[in-house]
Structure formats: C-alpha cells, structure tokens
Design an enzyme around this catalytic site. Structure first.
Site, short mmCIF file in Angstrom:
data_model
loop_
_atom_site.label_atom_id
_atom_site.label_comp_id
_atom_site.label_asym_id
_atom_site.label_seq_id
_atom_site.Cartn_x
_atom_site.Cartn_y
_atom_site.Cartn_z
N ASP A 9 -2.41 5.44 1.55
CA ASP A 9 -3.75 5.79 0.80
C ASP A 9 -4.43 4.63 0.42
OD1 ASP A 9 -3.27 8.77 -0.69
OD2 ASP A 9 -1.79 7.72 0.61
N HIS A 11 -7.84 4.77 1.35
CA HIS A 11 -9.06 5.37 0.66
C HIS A 11 -10.27 4.40 0.72
CE1 HIS A 11 -7.59 9.37 0.27
NE2 HIS A 11 -6.73 8.88 -0.36
N ASP A 36 -4.56 8.25 5.27
CA ASP A 36 -5.67 8.23 4.18
C ASP A 36 -6.24 7.09 3.94
OD1 ASP A 36 -5.30 11.09 4.02
OD2 ASP A 36 -4.57 11.18 1.73
N ASN A 66 -4.09 13.22 5.73
CA ASN A 66 -4.99 14.57 5.92
C ASN A 66 -6.27 14.02 5.93
OD1 ASN A 66 -3.84 13.83 3.13
ND2 ASN A 66 -5.54 15.22 2.43
N HIS A 67 -6.73 13.05 5.45
CA HIS A 67 -8.26 12.62 5.50
C HIS A 67 -8.49 12.25 6.86
CE1 HIS A 67 -9.46 12.90 1.09
NE2 HIS A 67 -8.16 12.78 1.18
N HIS A 127 3.15 10.54 5.68
CA HIS A 127 2.29 10.70 4.88
C HIS A 127 2.51 11.76 3.76
CE1 HIS A 127 -1.74 10.38 2.95
NE2 HIS A 127 -1.99 11.72 2.93
#
Length: 190
Positions: A9, A11, A36, A66-67, A127
C-alpha cells in the site's frame, strides 16, 4: 536471497518509499510489492514511473491491489469509477506525461499472489488476504487474492481462520485491510 522485503500500500507516497529504499535495491535481497501503488498520496506519477523502471528486475515481484484496476481502465481510455482516481491520480499521471502504453505493459506483469519458502517456512503473500488454502491455489479467485475474503471488517476472523486451518509452518502476509492493527496481527499473519 538474504532478505525478503514485503512492501504494501504505497498509495502514491514516493518520498516515503525512497526513504525505505535509501540504499537502492540490493541484488541479494528480494522485493515483493503488495499492490495499491496509487491514489491518496501526492506522488502518484513518481511512484508509478519508479515501479515501472524496476518491474523487470529478477529480484522484484509486483502484486496487484484493488487500486490497480483504475490504472488499467485509464490505460485503456476508460473512465474509472473512482472519484479519487478521476479527480486526483489521473491528473497527476497525465500532467507528468505518464505513458498509457507503459502502464499497460506494467499492468500485464502484475501477479495476484506469491508463495515463498524462506528459512523452512512457507509464506502466502497477496494484497487482500485469504482465510485458508484448501485447494490448489490456481483455483482461488483472483478477486479474493486482490480484495480479500469477506469484507474490510472481517480481517481478524479471516486471519484467525488461516491460523487454525493451515500447517504450523505456513504464514500469510497481506496488505489492504489493517485498520491500525500491529504488523504481526495474529499468530501467523502479517
């Protein structure tokens, strides 16, 4: 490999990622990125450009979070059904001149999970996190590996089920749903 890094993650936080990797990638260490890579942070383009530059290294594995579906949609000129992506991340990518063709190639290289044997233990890495491996993993839904089993609030039950149903030398590493839990969240889940 002497060490395995599991990095989840990001991000869009390129600066923080570079602080962690301040000495660069070491050839005798393995790097698994848990997905992510974009959204929420302010350095989405820098993050994606860096990850695209290392994705082909033999000691790097990139998993799908998922992103990443928003990246896929953008690369194929589709509108993402994510307000965050459309109002922020997409603008970062386009302003920085990130090439859609390169993102398509990057996306094709993403895996959904990894099995790693290290010091006599087996690690299942994804993930989202799953509750057990009762069948051949190729039959586990990619959606479960990416989004996890159950909902966001089910993570503790999912991890406890993994601890109960898997052999003592099996561990799970996942990202996606931590809700402020410690890194070592249950007996054999990270």
């Amino acid at each position: 490999y002497n060490k395995i890094h599991c990095i989840g993650d990001i991000h869009g936080c390129y600066t923080v990622l570079m602080e962690y990797l301040n000495d660069g990638l070491k050839e005798d260490e393995y790097y698994i990125f848990l997905g992510d890579y974009i959204d929420r942070g302010l350095e989405n383009a820098e993050t994606i450009n860096y990850l695209m530059s290392i994705v082909n290294l033999p000691n790097v594995l990139m998993l799908e979070g998922n992103h990443e579906k928003w990246l896929h949609m953008w690369a194929y000129n589709e509108k993402a059904y994510s307000k965050e992506f459309e109002e922020n991340t997409r603008l970062h990518l386009e302003h920085a001149g990130v090439k859609r063709k390169m993102v398509k190639n990057f996306y094709r290289k993403l895996a959904q999970c990894a099995f790693v044997e290290f010091h006599g233990n087996v690690y299942f890495i994804s993930h989202g996190g799953i509750s057990t491996i009762r069948i051949n993993p190729v039959f586990i839904s990619a959606n479960q590996m990416i989004g996890g089993v159950g909902g966001y609030s089910d993570v503790k039950e999912v991890e406890k089920t993994f601890d109960k149903t898997m052999p003592d030398n099996f561990y799970q590493i996942h990202a996606h749903r931590n809700f402020g839990y410690p890194i070592h969240s249950t007996e054999r889940n990270y």
